[in-house]
Design a protein around this motif. Structure first.
Motif, PDB file in Angstrom:
ATOM      1  N   LYS A 117      -2.766  16.204  57.400  1.00  0.00           N
ATOM      2  CA  LYS A 117      -1.492  14.679  56.871  1.00  0.00           C
ATOM      3  C   LYS A 117      -1.025  14.377  58.123  1.00  0.00           C
ATOM      4  O   LYS A 117      -0.721  15.600  58.920  1.00  0.00           O
ATOM      5  N   LEU A 118      -1.399  12.508  58.327  1.00  0.00           N
ATOM      6  CA  LEU A 118      -0.744  12.776  59.878  1.00  0.00           C
ATOM      7  C   LEU A 118       0.691  12.759  60.140  1.00  0.00           C
ATOM      8  O   LEU A 118       0.885  12.231  61.660  1.00  0.00           O
ATOM      9  N   ASP A 119       1.414  12.595  58.757  1.00  0.00           N
ATOM     10  CA  ASP A 119       2.574  12.603  59.339  1.00  0.00           C
ATOM     11  C   ASP A 119       3.271  14.913  59.552  1.00  0.00           C
ATOM     12  O   ASP A 119       4.066  15.032  59.061  1.00  0.00           O
ATOM     13  N   THR A 120       2.265  15.192  59.281  1.00  0.00           N
ATOM     14  CA  THR A 120       2.550  16.514  60.120  1.00  0.00           C
ATOM     15  C   THR A 120       3.203  16.866  60.757  1.00  0.00           C
ATOM     16  O   THR A 120       3.232  16.334  61.943  1.00  0.00           O
ATOM     17  N   GLN A 121       4.941  17.797  60.814  1.00  0.00           N
ATOM     18  CA  GLN A 121       4.905  18.213  62.195  1.00  0.00           C
ATOM     19  C   GLN A 121       4.286  19.173  62.654  1.00  0.00           C
ATOM     20  O   GLN A 121       3.468  19.609  62.461  1.00  0.00           O
ATOM     21  N   GLY A 122       4.257  19.168  64.102  1.00  0.00           N
ATOM     22  CA  GLY A 122       3.676  19.778  65.124  1.00  0.00           C
ATOM     23  C   GLY A 122       1.643  19.058  65.509  1.00  0.00           C
ATOM     24  O   GLY A 122       0.993  20.221  65.726  1.00  0.00           O
ATOM     25  N   ILE A 123       1.673  18.183  64.718  1.00  0.00           N
ATOM     26  CA  ILE A 123       0.439  17.675  64.446  1.00  0.00           C
ATOM     27  C   ILE A 123      -0.586  17.991  66.117  1.00  0.00           C
ATOM     28  O   ILE A 123      -1.737  17.637  66.042  1.00  0.00           O
ATOM     29  N   SER A 124       0.182  17.643  67.357  1.00  0.00           N
ATOM     30  CA  SER A 124      -0.466  17.778  69.215  1.00  0.00           C
ATOM     31  C   SER A 124      -1.121  18.798  69.112  1.00  0.00           C
ATOM     32  O   SER A 124      -2.543  19.118  69.038  1.00  0.00           O
ATOM     33  N   GLN A 125      -0.481  19.892  68.442  1.00  0.00           N
ATOM     34  CA  GLN A 125      -0.588  20.826  68.314  1.00  0.00           C
ATOM     35  C   GLN A 125      -2.202  21.902  67.656  1.00  0.00           C
ATOM     36  O   GLN A 125      -2.800  21.878  68.129  1.00  0.00           O
ATOM     37  N   VAL A 126      -1.771  20.794  66.819  1.00  0.00           N
ATOM     38  CA  VAL A 126      -3.152  21.180  65.572  1.00  0.00           C
ATOM     39  C   VAL A 126      -4.389  21.419  65.896  1.00  0.00           C
ATOM     40  O   VAL A 126      -5.184  20.588  65.799  1.00  0.00           O
ATOM     41  N   TRP A 127      -4.380  19.102  66.840  1.00  0.00           N
ATOM     42  CA  TRP A 127      -4.875  18.553  67.053  1.00  0.00           C
ATOM     43  C   TRP A 127      -5.875  19.074  68.532  1.00  0.00           C
ATOM     44  O   TRP A 127      -6.814  19.596  68.302  1.00  0.00           O
ATOM     45  N   ASP A 128      -5.064  19.515  69.358  1.00  0.00           N
ATOM     46  CA  ASP A 128      -5.108  21.003  70.648  1.00  0.00           C
ATOM     47  C   ASP A 128      -6.023  21.952  70.049  1.00  0.00           C
ATOM     48  O   ASP A 128      -6.879  22.279  70.931  1.00  0.00           O
ATOM     49  N   ARG A 129      -5.207  22.638  69.745  1.00  0.00           N
ATOM     50  CA  ARG A 129      -6.312  23.816  68.532  1.00  0.00           C
ATOM     51  C   ARG A 129      -7.337  23.461  68.371  1.00  0.00           C
ATOM     52  O   ARG A 129      -8.598  24.037  68.469  1.00  0.00           O
ATOM     53  N   PHE A 130      -7.746  22.677  67.413  1.00  0.00           N
ATOM     54  CA  PHE A 130      -9.152  21.893  66.751  1.00  0.00           C
ATOM     55  C   PHE A 130      -9.784  21.762  68.094  1.00  0.00           C
ATOM     56  O   PHE A 130     -10.835  22.181  67.873  1.00  0.00           O
ATOM     57  N   TYR A 131      -8.973  20.692  69.000  1.00  0.00           N
ATOM     58  CA  TYR A 131     -10.268  20.063  69.489  1.00  0.00           C
ATOM     59  C   TYR A 131     -11.140  21.750  71.438  1.00  0.00           C
ATOM     60  O   TYR A 131     -12.042  21.457  71.089  1.00  0.00           O
ATOM     61  N   ALA A 132      -9.717  22.308  70.752  1.00  0.00           N
ATOM     62  CA  ALA A 132     -10.538  23.558  71.867  1.00  0.00           C
ATOM     63  C   ALA A 132     -11.404  24.124  71.530  1.00  0.00           C
ATOM     64  O   ALA A 132     -12.923  24.240  71.848  1.00  0.00           O
ATOM     65  N   LYS A 133     -11.323  24.411  69.786  1.00  0.00           N
ATOM     66  CA  LYS A 133     -12.562  25.767  69.456  1.00  0.00           C
ATOM     67  C   LYS A 133     -13.462  23.547  68.678  1.00  0.00           C
ATOM     68  O   LYS A 133     -15.256  25.269  69.082  1.00  0.00           O
ATOM     69  N   TRP A 134     -13.634  23.397  68.792  1.00  0.00           N
ATOM     70  CA  TRP A 134     -14.875  22.403  68.145  1.00  0.00           C
ATOM     71  C   TRP A 134     -15.498  22.148  69.173  1.00  0.00           C
ATOM     72  O   TRP A 134     -16.233  22.328  68.899  1.00  0.00           O
ATOM     73  N   ILE A 135     -14.511  21.762  70.136  1.00  0.00           N
ATOM     74  CA  ILE A 135     -16.024  21.187  71.360  1.00  0.00           C
ATOM     75  C   ILE A 135     -16.794  22.316  71.880  1.00  0.00           C
ATOM     76  O   ILE A 135     -17.994  22.289  72.382  1.00  0.00           O
ATOM     77  N   VAL A 136     -16.138  23.822  71.987  1.00  0.00           N
ATOM     78  CA  VAL A 136     -16.269  24.886  72.389  1.00  0.00           C
ATOM     79  C   VAL A 136     -17.709  25.448  71.575  1.00  0.00           C
ATOM     80  O   VAL A 136     -19.008  24.860  72.449  1.00  0.00           O
TER      81      VAL A 136
END
Length: 160
Positions: A117-136
């Motif tokens: 959900k876009l109003d999730t607490q800690g969405i920056s950390q969620v996005w950073d973890r997603f990005y790091a794994k997905w891009i590899v």
């Protein structure tokens, strides 16, 4: 091998090259652009991309190329003594590997992101973890598609 094997090799070379191009675009600039905006917008954009990409044209490109690749693997095994058989086998195997990486890593990451959900607490950390794994894993499948395309081109050259 038969002329139709040459034609399938050509279609596979074009298909794997197109998939490689799509995936390369994500690795080279789409994901980098999304990482430059706020996490909420990055997640929102990626969620939208993951919905839009599920369409008949993309399915035909990704899975049609996969079916042709599997067919060429079988043809390579049946005609193993032919000059192009090793290239056909390697090209098909490389593309199937790319599909397996997609199914094992990128799609589950996309599905997990879809539930955020876009109003999730800690969405920056969620996005950073997603990005790091997905891009590899996207880099891995991009490289596999490029390798596949090269092998299919080499198979065609052997058939000329």
């Amino acid at each position: 091998m038969a002329n139709w094997v040459f034609n399938l090799s050509f279609i596979a070379a074009v298909g794997t090259g197109m998939v490689a191009g799509v995936l390369f675009a994500f690795s080279a600039f789409v994901m980098k652009a999304l990482s430059r905006i706020s996490a909420v917008y990055g997640v929102s954009a990626m969620q939208s991309i993951n919905i839009v990409v599920q369409n008949p044209l993309c399915s035909l490109l990704f899975f049609g190329t996969g079916l042709i690749s599997l067919t060429l693997i079988v043809m390579a095994l049946l005609g193993w003594g032919d000059y192009e058989a090793g290239y056909l086998f390697a090209g098909g195997l490389s593309y199937v590997f790319a599909l397996l990486v997609t199914g094992a890593f990128n799609v589950p990451l996309n599905n997990k992101l879809a539930s955020v959900k876009l109003d999730t607490q800690g969405i920056s950390q969620v996005w950073d973890r997603f990005y790091a794994k997905w891009i590899v894993w996207n880099h891995v499948r991009t490289a596999a598609c490029v390798v596949s395309s090269v092998f299919f081109i080499l198979a065609m050259l052997e058939q000329i």
